[in-house]
Design a protein around this motif. Structure first.
Motif, PDB file in Angstrom:
ATOM      1  N   GLU A 236       5.860   6.605   4.231  1.00 33.67           N
ATOM      2  CA  GLU A 236       5.078   7.071   5.372  1.00 33.67           C
ATOM      3  C   GLU A 236       5.790   8.188   6.131  1.00 33.67           C
ATOM      4  O   GLU A 236       5.159   9.053   6.738  1.00 33.67           O
ATOM      5  N   SER A 237       7.110   8.169   6.096  1.00 36.09           N
ATOM      6  CA  SER A 237       7.884   9.211   6.775  1.00 36.09           C
ATOM      7  C   SER A 237       7.801  10.555   6.065  1.00 36.09           C
ATOM      8  O   SER A 237       8.224  11.573   6.578  1.00 36.09           O
ATOM      9  N   GLY A 238       7.240  10.525   4.847  1.00 36.34           N
ATOM     10  CA  GLY A 238       7.145  11.749   4.057  1.00 36.34           C
ATOM     11  C   GLY A 238       8.278  11.890   3.053  1.00 36.34           C
ATOM     12  O   GLY A 238       8.242  12.766   2.178  1.00 36.34           O
ATOM     13  N   ALA A 239       9.287  11.027   3.187  1.00 35.07           N
ATOM     14  CA  ALA A 239      10.432  11.083   2.269  1.00 35.07           C
ATOM     15  C   ALA A 239      10.051  10.527   0.899  1.00 35.07           C
ATOM     16  O   ALA A 239       9.151   9.696   0.772  1.00 35.07           O
TER      17      ALA A 239
ATOM     18  N   ASN B 231       0.807  -1.223   0.000  1.00 37.80           N
ATOM     19  CA  ASN B 231       0.000   0.000   0.000  1.00 37.80           C
ATOM     20  C   ASN B 231       0.840   1.273   0.000  1.00 37.80           C
ATOM     21  O   ASN B 231       0.522   2.253   0.674  1.00 37.80           O
ATOM     22  N   THR B 232       1.942   1.241  -0.779  1.00 38.76           N
ATOM     23  CA  THR B 232       2.795   2.427  -0.902  1.00 38.76           C
ATOM     24  C   THR B 232       2.347   3.268  -2.102  1.00 38.76           C
ATOM     25  O   THR B 232       2.326   2.768  -3.229  1.00 38.76           O
TER      26      THR B 232
END
Length: 479
Positions: free
Chosen positions: A304-307, A285-286
């Motif tokens: 998920e980290s925003g990177a 689910n990326t």
């Protein structure tokens, strides 16, 4: 091509009832066929090619008694497998017989009659070209009519193709749906396509070296130029502010050749970018944006980290790929009507993994992979892009319609690879070449028996493609 027969439909004509098998091509409904039509088609293939073609032994036999629902479903599955195998035999798939049969079936299903018509075809800058055609003209004939209208040299016609593009509310340039094939009528396909669509002329190759042939011709140069400008403006080609400034300067000066030469130095030049989708790598689910070009798929991920992270998957390391449907109720964030493209990738020495992309453009991604593979095979064998004189007009062929009448279709042969180049490609399906290709596949399978493979996608595949250029024998230094 991805052929499927996902469902059937009951028909009634006069006092007779029959079952129609709905044929989909690349996920799009093409025609409805009776068993008797496919049976007659199979008999004609055997007469023309003998019994050595792919799928020759897979056609379901006739049955004397009436079929119940279970029998119909069993026959549907067998007919689907048969059509998929036959379409993989390049001798058959590139023949007048195959293209003429599918064109006639499209005509009959849509209840179309050949009439004089006008068809609008658009360039990538929105310029409209109107050509006078017959409504039943095949794709390659329409393409040649467009080329003649704009003065494109005959030797450069098949550097381009006609694409069906769906208009988007948020982007007037639209989304590419698929490339039109020679077994269909662009006029009918556009008329029957769901939503607002248009037909667009785009280049039909991946290797940027072919650009040199177009740049040497004034019309070819203009067509390539407007497409590259379009791709850069929509962000398919990455460029920093300084590079954008230089491009704008060249554009304002009308320096088209210099513009193209500089654009070719930019990242992702010649790539197609697909709509945002979901991938299962490096985590399920990326969210990702996937693009295709330069013999690879590129993932741009938002973690998920925003990177942001980017990774590429080379086509030579994909052992195979398949299309599957995402079923309702499964643990996914996606629309259940969407599809999955899953490819088995050599991510390390003796280590294969299934990479899955969930997207409603999965079929277009799969076709892009196949086109890149075919082009690489063409390059390795010293072939060339086909020329108009490679298409030999075939005789008129007759096919039985549902009412027992006869449909006449004048068809053309449309080889994907120049028939005058040396016959060394693994896609050659003559008996000798097929045996060699099967031997090659077996050796690869033997080599990978001890390879660690992750779990396969759990859905039933609509289509499976074995990669003819998979390179199993690579070392860690190559990864």
């Amino acid at each position: 091509m991805h052929f499927s027969i996902p469902d059937t439909q009951a028909y009634s004509e006069g006092n007779s009832n029959y079952t129609g098998y709905n044929l989909h091509v690349n996920g799009v409904f093409h025609c409805s066929l009776r068993y008797s039509q496919l049976h007659d088609f199979n008999e004609q293939i055997k007469k023309e090619f003998g019994t050595g073609f792919l799928g020759a032994q897979k056609f379901p036999p006739k049955k004397i008694l009436s079929l119940n629902q279970q029998d119909i479903e069993e026959r549907r599955q067998k007919l689907e497998k048969y059509v998929q195998l036959v379409s993989q035999d390049q001798r058959v798939a590139n023949s007048d017989l195959f293209n003429g049969f599918l064109l006639s079936a499209q005509k009959e299903t849509r209840k179309e009659k050949p009439v004089e018509a006008k068809l609008d075809v658009f360039l990538m800058n929105g310029h409209k070209i109107t050509v006078n055609i017959m409504s039943m003209d095949q794709t390659d004939d329409v393409l040649e009519a467009v080329a003649s209208e704009i003065g494109l040299k005959s030797d450069l016609v098949f550097y381009f193709a006609l694409f069906l593009v769906k208009k988007d509310e948020d982007d007037e340039r639209g989304t590419i749906v698929r490339r039109l094939q020679d077994f269909e009528s662009p006029f009918i396909s556009l008329k029957s396509a769901a939503g607002k669509n248009k037909i667009v002329l785009r280049k039909n190759y991946w290797d940027a070296n072919y650009d040199d042939d177009l740049i040497a011709d004034s019309v070819g140069l203009q067509l390539l130029y407007v497409q590259v400008v379009n791709d850069i403006e929509r962000g398919w080609v990455q460029a920093n502010p300084d590079q954008i400034k230089r491009l704008e300067t060249l554009k304002s000066k009308g320096s088209r050749k210099e513009y193209l030469q500089f654009a070719r130095t930019l990242k992702d030049y010649g790539f197609i970018q697909f709509k945002p989708c979901i991938v299962n790598y490096p985590a399920i689910n990326t969210p990702a944006v996937v693009s295709a070009g330069n013999r690879e798929l590129v993932f741009r991920l938002r973690l998920e980290s925003g990177a942001c992270k980017e990774g590429s998957f080379k086509i030579t390391r994909m052992r195979c790929w398949r299309i599957t449907s995402v079923k309702e109720g499964e643990d996914t964030k996606e629309d259940p009507s969407q599809l999955e493209l899953a490819f088995e990738y050599l991510i390390g020495k003796d280590k294969l993994r299934w990479i899955v992309i969930t997207s409603d453009q999965a079929i277009l991604m799969s076709l892009s992979l196949q086109d890149m593979v075919d082009e690489l095979l063409l390059f390795k064998r010293g072939g060339r892009i086909k020329r108009p004189h490679d298409r030999v007009k075939g005789p008129e062929r007759q096919f039985k319609g549902r009412d027992g009448g006869v449909i006449v279709a004048s068809s053309t042969s449309s080889p994907a690879i120049d028939p005058h180049s040396p016959p060394q490609s693994p896609t050659d399906t003559s008996p000798t070449k097929t045996s060699k290709a099967m031997g090659s596949v077996k050796k690869i399978s033997d080599k990978l028996q001890s390879v660690g493979v992750s779990a396969k996608p759990h859905h039933s595949p609509m289509s499976v493609v074995e990669n003819d250029i998979f390179e199993a024998g690579i070392g860690e230094d190559d990864l």
